[in-house]
Design an enzyme around this catalytic site. Sequence first.
Site, PDB file in Angstrom:
ATOM      1  N   PHE A 126       0.783  -1.138   0.009  1.00 30.28           N
ATOM      2  CA  PHE A 126       0.024  -0.076  -0.042  1.00 30.28           C
ATOM      3  C   PHE A 126       0.944   1.110  -0.167  1.00 30.28           C
ATOM      4  CE2 PHE A 126      -2.640   3.323   1.950  1.00 30.28           C
ATOM      5  CZ  PHE A 126      -3.960   3.259   1.263  1.00 30.28           C
ATOM      6  N   ASP A 195       2.396  -4.900   8.810  1.00 25.36           N
ATOM      7  CA  ASP A 195       1.146  -4.101   8.654  1.00 25.36           C
ATOM      8  C   ASP A 195      -0.258  -4.884   8.459  1.00 25.36           C
ATOM      9  OD1 ASP A 195      -0.888  -2.717   7.505  1.00 25.36           O
ATOM     10  OD2 ASP A 195       0.349  -1.404   6.352  1.00 25.36           O
TER      11      ASP A 195
HETATM   12  C1  LIG Z   1      -2.077  -1.987   4.160  1.00 23.63           C
HETATM   13  C2  LIG Z   1      -2.436  -0.296   4.463  1.00 23.63           C
HETATM   14  N1  LIG Z   1      -1.491   0.268   5.045  1.00 23.63           N
HETATM   15  C3  LIG Z   1      -1.697   1.561   5.572  1.00 23.63           C
HETATM   16  C4  LIG Z   1      -3.080   2.069   5.178  1.00 23.63           C
HETATM   17  C5  LIG Z   1      -3.199   3.688   5.399  1.00 23.63           C
HETATM   18  O1  LIG Z   1      -3.377   3.899   6.742  1.00 23.63           O
HETATM   19  P1  LIG Z   1      -3.666   5.362   7.241  1.00 23.63           P
HETATM   20  O2  LIG Z   1      -4.403   6.063   6.234  1.00 23.63           O
HETATM   21  O3  LIG Z   1      -4.373   4.914   8.680  1.00 23.63           O
HETATM   22  O4  LIG Z   1      -2.528   6.227   7.674  1.00 23.63           O
HETATM   23  C6  LIG Z   1      -3.904   1.371   4.616  1.00 23.63           C
HETATM   24  C7  LIG Z   1      -5.214   2.009   4.278  1.00 23.63           C
HETATM   25  O5  LIG Z   1      -6.256   1.422   3.632  1.00 23.63           O
HETATM   26  C8  LIG Z   1      -3.842   0.190   4.342  1.00 23.63           C
HETATM   27  O6  LIG Z   1      -4.664  -0.523   3.437  1.00 23.63           O
END
Ligand SMILES: Cc1ncc(COP(=O)(O)O)c(C=O)c1O
Length: 395
Positions: A126, A195
């Site tokens: 992501f 993550d």
């Molecule tokens: C795998 C992953 N990591 C991080 C995030 C983004 O996180 P945040 O917007 O809470 O910083 C997302 C959002 O969908 C995600 O799917």
Amino acid sequence: MSDLARTARQRDADDPLASRRALFVLDDGVYLDGNSLGALPRSVPGRVEDVVRRQWGALRIRSWDESGWWTAPERIGDRIAPLVGAAAGQIVVGDSTSVNVLKALVGAVRMADDARDEIVVDATTFPTDGYIAESAARLTGRTLRPVRPDEVPAALSGRTAAVLLNHVDYRSGRLHDLPSLTAAVHAAGAIAVWDLCHSAGALPVGLDEHGVDLAVGCTYKYLNGGPGSPAYLYVRSGLQDRFDSPLPGWNSHAEPFGMREAYEPAAGALRGRVGTPDILSMLALEAALEVWDGVSIDAVRAKSLALTDFFLECVRAYVPEGRVESLTPVRHEERGSQVALRCAPDAGDVMKRLIGRGIVGDFRRPDVLRFGFTPLYVGFADVERAARVLAEELR
Ligand SMILES: Cc1ncc(COP(=O)(O)O)c(C=O)c1O
């Protein structure tokens, strides 16, 4: 009624999690976007009203103590802990996932010796994780090495300081092998950071069991915490003394109200805190977590796999051959709780039409229809209906 519709009805009748659905606010459509934003648990509006009117409105400053505001980050962390296979005292809630990726990754690299000059990151991640990993590399004077998850074991060496991976890929729904990848990272002497955004609340994670070092995740997907609800940071108990946060705010000080000039980190998971917690979102999340009382994550996983299997079966039966291609791994060990269908060239239009008919998934550029299956409130009849309407739109 078709055979598949009859099967769906029977499976809903036999489903031990079916009664959980009544705990959510749902309409007469089919909500398959809980992997972006979970549905609203019924317990949340009343709690938020109480937090605003009584705790804030009447008790005001007293609520930091009397309503447990000050200790909410670690208390709610302990509520999330069993859902990701962690013992208490290792998770704090607060900030966004992005901010926690920075804390975790810089904290991980600071545990490594100077000779380890590389950070390995999932090249398919992501985007936010990739952007922040790049910044973490600059902040720590390391080189960023993006590699595909299946190439990670070969990329590890005595130069690797830390590795940042996604448990489930947000596009394809592919589940990566957390136990074996964590073991490979450890065998190379490096620190493993995961993550969990697309796995927590959908499948067993086993953080303690598999010796994960640090982990982050959001709470607005399968944990139903609400839009922008705070994320969490896990730091394994054995590493907490060495965790040196790049964001050492006053909330993580050993004596926050001592107002000291010099920073001295608190003991334990509290070190992951930064500044004043976002109490309204945090306490909405706490209320939302009540839907998990008495739920086994293994039962959730069993239903999740049954739902995605059944959806793929219905798509095969209903959708004209060649119109979509599943990107979702066939093997259960490689599957998260979503199904991604390639649908060229009109996936965006198709999703708009589906949403117009009450079947809510989402579209990921350039040509992916994404459907998330939240076992606490999605049933088998929903799945059959979603596939049937999809087929009608694709004919
Ligand atoms: C795998 C992953 N990591 C991080 C995030 C983004 O996180 P945040 O917007 O809470 O910083 C997302 C959002 O969908 C995600 O799917």
